[in-house]
Scaffold this motif. Structure first.
Motif, PDB file in Angstrom:
ATOM      1  N   GLY A 135       0.957  -1.344  -0.130  1.00 57.12           N
ATOM      2  CA  GLY A 135      -0.192  -0.035  -0.097  1.00 57.12           C
ATOM      3  C   GLY A 135       0.368   1.283  -0.219  1.00 57.12           C
ATOM      4  O   GLY A 135       2.091   1.353   0.138  1.00 57.12           O
ATOM      5  N   ARG A 136       0.102   1.808   0.125  1.00 59.87           N
ATOM      6  CA  ARG A 136       0.297   3.639   0.300  1.00 59.87           C
ATOM      7  C   ARG A 136       0.716   4.178   1.453  1.00 59.87           C
ATOM      8  O   ARG A 136      -0.852   4.262   1.903  1.00 59.87           O
ATOM      9  CB  ARG A 136       0.795   4.517  -1.184  1.00 59.87           C
ATOM     10  CG  ARG A 136       1.430   5.764  -0.994  1.00 59.87           C
ATOM     11  CD  ARG A 136       0.848   6.544  -2.796  1.00 59.87           C
ATOM     12  NE  ARG A 136       1.700   7.697  -2.749  1.00 59.87           N
ATOM     13  CZ  ARG A 136       2.803   7.935  -2.961  1.00 59.87           C
ATOM     14  NH1 ARG A 136       3.646   6.745  -3.317  1.00 59.87           N
ATOM     15  NH2 ARG A 136       3.312   8.893  -3.478  1.00 59.87           N
ATOM     16  N   TRP A 148      -4.321   0.941   0.763  1.00 56.93           N
ATOM     17  CA  TRP A 148      -4.021  -0.866  -0.190  1.00 56.93           C
ATOM     18  C   TRP A 148      -4.139  -0.618  -1.679  1.00 56.93           C
ATOM     19  O   TRP A 148      -4.564  -0.045  -2.494  1.00 56.93           O
ATOM     20  CB  TRP A 148      -4.935  -2.006   0.099  1.00 56.93           C
ATOM     21  CG  TRP A 148      -4.706  -1.758   2.280  1.00 56.93           C
ATOM     22  CD1 TRP A 148      -6.774  -1.167   2.528  1.00 56.93           C
ATOM     23  CD2 TRP A 148      -4.377  -1.300   3.308  1.00 56.93           C
ATOM     24  NE1 TRP A 148      -6.342  -1.651   3.852  1.00 56.93           N
ATOM     25  CE2 TRP A 148      -4.718  -1.185   4.519  1.00 56.93           C
ATOM     26  CE3 TRP A 148      -2.950  -1.187   2.904  1.00 56.93           C
ATOM     27  CZ2 TRP A 148      -4.067  -1.745   5.552  1.00 56.93           C
ATOM     28  CZ3 TRP A 148      -2.442  -1.216   4.569  1.00 56.93           C
ATOM     29  CH2 TRP A 148      -2.984  -1.954   5.545  1.00 56.93           C
ATOM     30  N   SER A 149      -2.755  -1.520  -1.834  1.00 54.31           N
ATOM     31  CA  SER A 149      -2.881  -2.093  -3.319  1.00 54.31           C
ATOM     32  C   SER A 149      -3.503  -2.835  -4.110  1.00 54.31           C
ATOM     33  O   SER A 149      -3.592  -3.177  -3.229  1.00 54.31           O
ATOM     34  CB  SER A 149      -1.214  -2.037  -3.067  1.00 54.31           C
ATOM     35  OG  SER A 149      -0.316  -2.984  -3.008  1.00 54.31           O
ATOM     36  N   TRP A 150      -4.020  -2.687  -5.299  1.00 51.68           N
ATOM     37  CA  TRP A 150      -4.141  -4.137  -5.678  1.00 51.68           C
ATOM     38  C   TRP A 150      -3.233  -5.209  -5.623  1.00 51.68           C
ATOM     39  O   TRP A 150      -4.170  -6.413  -5.440  1.00 51.68           O
ATOM     40  CB  TRP A 150      -4.436  -3.624  -7.744  1.00 51.68           C
ATOM     41  CG  TRP A 150      -5.587  -3.006  -8.094  1.00 51.68           C
ATOM     42  CD1 TRP A 150      -5.784  -1.604  -7.645  1.00 51.68           C
ATOM     43  CD2 TRP A 150      -6.676  -3.288  -7.821  1.00 51.68           C
ATOM     44  NE1 TRP A 150      -6.491  -0.768  -7.741  1.00 51.68           N
ATOM     45  CE2 TRP A 150      -7.533  -2.361  -7.812  1.00 51.68           C
ATOM     46  CE3 TRP A 150      -8.070  -4.265  -6.996  1.00 51.68           C
ATOM     47  CZ2 TRP A 150      -8.767  -1.835  -8.215  1.00 51.68           C
ATOM     48  CZ3 TRP A 150      -8.959  -4.159  -7.517  1.00 51.68           C
ATOM     49  CH2 TRP A 150      -9.893  -2.791  -7.717  1.00 51.68           C
ATOM     50  N   THR A 151      -2.263  -5.512  -5.627  1.00 55.15           N
ATOM     51  CA  THR A 151      -1.192  -6.840  -5.774  1.00 55.15           C
ATOM     52  C   THR A 151      -0.732  -6.692  -4.337  1.00 55.15           C
ATOM     53  O   THR A 151      -0.767  -7.877  -4.473  1.00 55.15           O
ATOM     54  CB  THR A 151      -0.403  -6.624  -7.539  1.00 55.15           C
ATOM     55  OG1 THR A 151      -0.078  -5.009  -6.633  1.00 55.15           O
ATOM     56  CG2 THR A 151      -1.052  -5.744  -8.564  1.00 55.15           C
ATOM     57  N   LYS A 157      -6.741  -7.105   4.350  1.00 55.59           N
ATOM     58  CA  LYS A 157      -6.590  -5.697   4.474  1.00 55.59           C
ATOM     59  C   LYS A 157      -7.322  -5.221   3.652  1.00 55.59           C
ATOM     60  O   LYS A 157      -8.104  -4.322   3.400  1.00 55.59           O
ATOM     61  CB  LYS A 157      -5.647  -5.186   4.236  1.00 55.59           C
ATOM     62  CG  LYS A 157      -3.837  -5.786   4.969  1.00 55.59           C
ATOM     63  CD  LYS A 157      -2.702  -5.129   4.805  1.00 55.59           C
ATOM     64  CE  LYS A 157      -1.961  -5.198   5.992  1.00 55.59           C
ATOM     65  NZ  LYS A 157      -0.232  -4.708   5.920  1.00 55.59           N
ATOM     66  N   TRP A 158      -7.821  -5.786   2.502  1.00 56.88           N
ATOM     67  CA  TRP A 158      -9.092  -5.245   1.631  1.00 56.88           C
ATOM     68  C   TRP A 158      -9.966  -5.217   2.480  1.00 56.88           C
ATOM     69  O   TRP A 158     -10.749  -5.152   1.963  1.00 56.88           O
ATOM     70  CB  TRP A 158      -9.160  -6.367   0.602  1.00 56.88           C
ATOM     71  CG  TRP A 158      -8.167  -5.678  -0.553  1.00 56.88           C
ATOM     72  CD1 TRP A 158      -6.969  -6.285  -0.376  1.00 56.88           C
ATOM     73  CD2 TRP A 158      -7.971  -4.937  -1.564  1.00 56.88           C
ATOM     74  NE1 TRP A 158      -6.177  -5.122  -2.063  1.00 56.88           N
ATOM     75  CE2 TRP A 158      -6.837  -4.795  -2.377  1.00 56.88           C
ATOM     76  CE3 TRP A 158      -9.436  -3.831  -1.548  1.00 56.88           C
ATOM     77  CZ2 TRP A 158      -6.902  -3.490  -3.453  1.00 56.88           C
ATOM     78  CZ3 TRP A 158      -8.728  -2.951  -2.443  1.00 56.88           C
ATOM     79  CH2 TRP A 158      -8.467  -2.758  -3.563  1.00 56.88           C
ATOM     80  N   ASP A 252     -14.261   0.137  -8.538  1.00 56.06           N
ATOM     81  CA  ASP A 252     -13.052  -0.813  -8.934  1.00 56.06           C
ATOM     82  C   ASP A 252     -12.575  -1.299  -7.517  1.00 56.06           C
ATOM     83  O   ASP A 252     -11.981  -2.874  -7.539  1.00 56.06           O
ATOM     84  CB  ASP A 252     -11.934  -0.228  -9.139  1.00 56.06           C
ATOM     85  CG  ASP A 252     -11.664   0.735 -10.154  1.00 56.06           C
ATOM     86  OD1 ASP A 252     -11.929   0.167 -10.909  1.00 56.06           O
ATOM     87  OD2 ASP A 252     -10.689   1.668 -10.669  1.00 56.06           O
ATOM     88  N   ARG A 253     -13.197  -1.441  -6.268  1.00 56.40           N
ATOM     89  CA  ARG A 253     -13.361  -1.393  -5.345  1.00 56.40           C
ATOM     90  C   ARG A 253     -14.440  -2.592  -4.196  1.00 56.40           C
ATOM     91  O   ARG A 253     -13.664  -4.176  -4.417  1.00 56.40           O
ATOM     92  CB  ARG A 253     -13.274  -0.878  -3.845  1.00 56.40           C
ATOM     93  CG  ARG A 253     -12.029   0.092  -4.024  1.00 56.40           C
ATOM     94  CD  ARG A 253     -12.040   0.705  -2.615  1.00 56.40           C
ATOM     95  NE  ARG A 253     -10.400   1.541  -2.969  1.00 56.40           N
ATOM     96  CZ  ARG A 253      -9.622   1.428  -2.793  1.00 56.40           C
ATOM     97  NH1 ARG A 253      -9.352  -0.040  -1.858  1.00 56.40           N
ATOM     98  NH2 ARG A 253      -8.320   2.166  -2.540  1.00 56.40           N
TER      99      ARG A 253
END
Length: 282
Positions: A135-136, A148-151, A157-158, A252-253
Motif C-alpha cells: 500500500g501507500r 492498499w494496493s491491488w497486488t 487488509k482489503w 474498482d474496489r
C-alpha cells in the motif's frame, strides 16, 4: 565555538548550545542523509562524544544522543548501519588531532546524561509519504493514512478497507528496517492489545520489500509519526464524518471484492457487508 568541521558527506557547525549538521547531496552520500538535509542537535540532547579509528585511513567523530532525545534514533531502535548513522562524521586520518580538539570542546559543554524525558531533536517535517509493498502510506502531521494496493495487500487488509489513524489515537510506532526479513511499519494504538497479528494481516501496518519502504523514506516517516504521537493529546471518541469518495474508485474496489469472493477468500456475509459499506460511501 562558531567553527565548522567538514568530513565525508557532512559538515558540523558548532554553536555554544548546539551542533548543526549539514548533509551533502550527491550520488555517494547516503540517501538518508540527503533526505534529512540538515539537523540541529541541542547539546542537552547529547550524552557524549567519541572518536575512533575508521576504515581505510579515516577517523570517526560521533555524537552519542541521549536515549529518547531524538525521535529518528528512537524509531530506528539500533537498526541503522554505520554508513547511515546521522551522528557519525567520517574524516581523513590526518585530521585526527583536529577532531580530538572538537571532541574535547564538546565534552566540556555537556551537562546532561541519562534518558531524556521528551524529544529534544526536531522530527522530519511533514507532509511525508512512501510506497510500501502492500500500500501507500501518507502523513500530513495530523493523521496517518494507508491506501492498499491491488497486488500486494492481503485479503484481510482489503476486507478492512483503507485506513486513517489520527495521531491522538497512537502511542508510538514499530519500525523494522526494509533491509532485514519481514520489514514493516506498524502503528501502535494507545489501547493496543498485548499481541498483534503479522504485519501482512494487520490493517495498522504496511509491509516493506525489495524497493518498497526504503530506509530514507520510511524511517523519517516513522520518526515524524512518533514525535507527533508523543506530543498530541488523545482524541476523544466522537462520531466521524462520512467521507465521500470517487465513484470510479468505489466501483474498482467492489470489483476487486467480488474477485476475492469468487476466489473463496471472502465469505458471502463478508462480501455483502463490505459491499454495503462501500456503496454507503458514494
Amino acid at each position: 565555538m562558531g567553527d565548522v568541521l567538514a568530513g565525508f558527506h557532512a559538515a558540523w557547525e558548532f554553536d555554544s548550545d548546539s551542533v548543526l549538521i549539514r548533509y551533502e547531496r550527491g550520488i555517494r552520500t547516503p540517501k538518508l542523509f540527503q533526505a534529512l538535509g540538515e539537523r540541529r542537535i541541542p547539546l542537552e540532547a547529547v550524552a557524549g562524544v567519541t572518536l575512533a579509528p575508521g576504515r581505510r585511513g579515516t577517523v570517526v567523530l560521533r555524537i552519542e544522543p541521549r536515549p529518547g532525545a531524538d525521535p529518528l534514533m528512537e524509531a530506528a531502535a539500533g537498526q541503522l548501519k554505520d554508513g547511515s548513522d546521522p551522528y557519525r562524521l567520517v574524516l581523513p586520518a590526518e585530521r585526527e588531532t583536529l577532531a580530538e580538539y572538537y571532541a574535547d570542546e564538546l565534552r566540556a559543554l555537556l551537562t546532561e546524561s541519562g534518558p531524556a524525558e521528551r524529544h529534544l531533536v526536531s522530527a522530519p517535517g511533514t507532509p511525508l509519504h512512501f510506497k510500501a509493498y502492500d500500500g501507500r502510506a501518507s502523513f500530513d502531521g495530523e493523521s496517518v493514512s494507508f491506501r492498499w494496493s491491488w497486488t500486494g495487500a492481503s485479503s484481510a487488509k482489503w476486507k478492512a478497507g483503507d485506513q486513517s489513524f489520527p495521531v491522538g489515537e497512537l502511542c508510538g510506532v514499530e519500525w523494522r528496517s526494509p533491509e532485514v526479513f519481514e520489514g514493516h511499519l506498524r502503528l501502535l494504538h494507545r489501547d493496543e492489545p498485548a499481541s498483534s497479528p503479522q504485519a501482512d494481516q494487520d490493517p495498522a501496518a504496511v509491509v516493506f520489500g525489495l524497493g518498497y519502504g526504503p530506509v530514507h523514506e520510511s524511517l523519517p516517516f516513522a520518526a515524524a509519526v512518533l514525535a507527533a504521537a508523543r506530543t498530541t493529546a488523545p482524541v476523544p471518541a466522537v462520531a466521524s464524518a462520512t467521507v465521500r469518495r470517487d465513484p470510479a474508485d468505489i466501483a474498482d474496489r467492489i470489483r476487486h471484492l467480488g474477485e476475492l469472493h469468487r476466489a473463496g477468500l471472502v465469505t458471502d456475509e463478508e462480501f455483502s457487508v463490505k459491499k454495503a459499506e462501500l456503496l454507503a460511501e458514494l
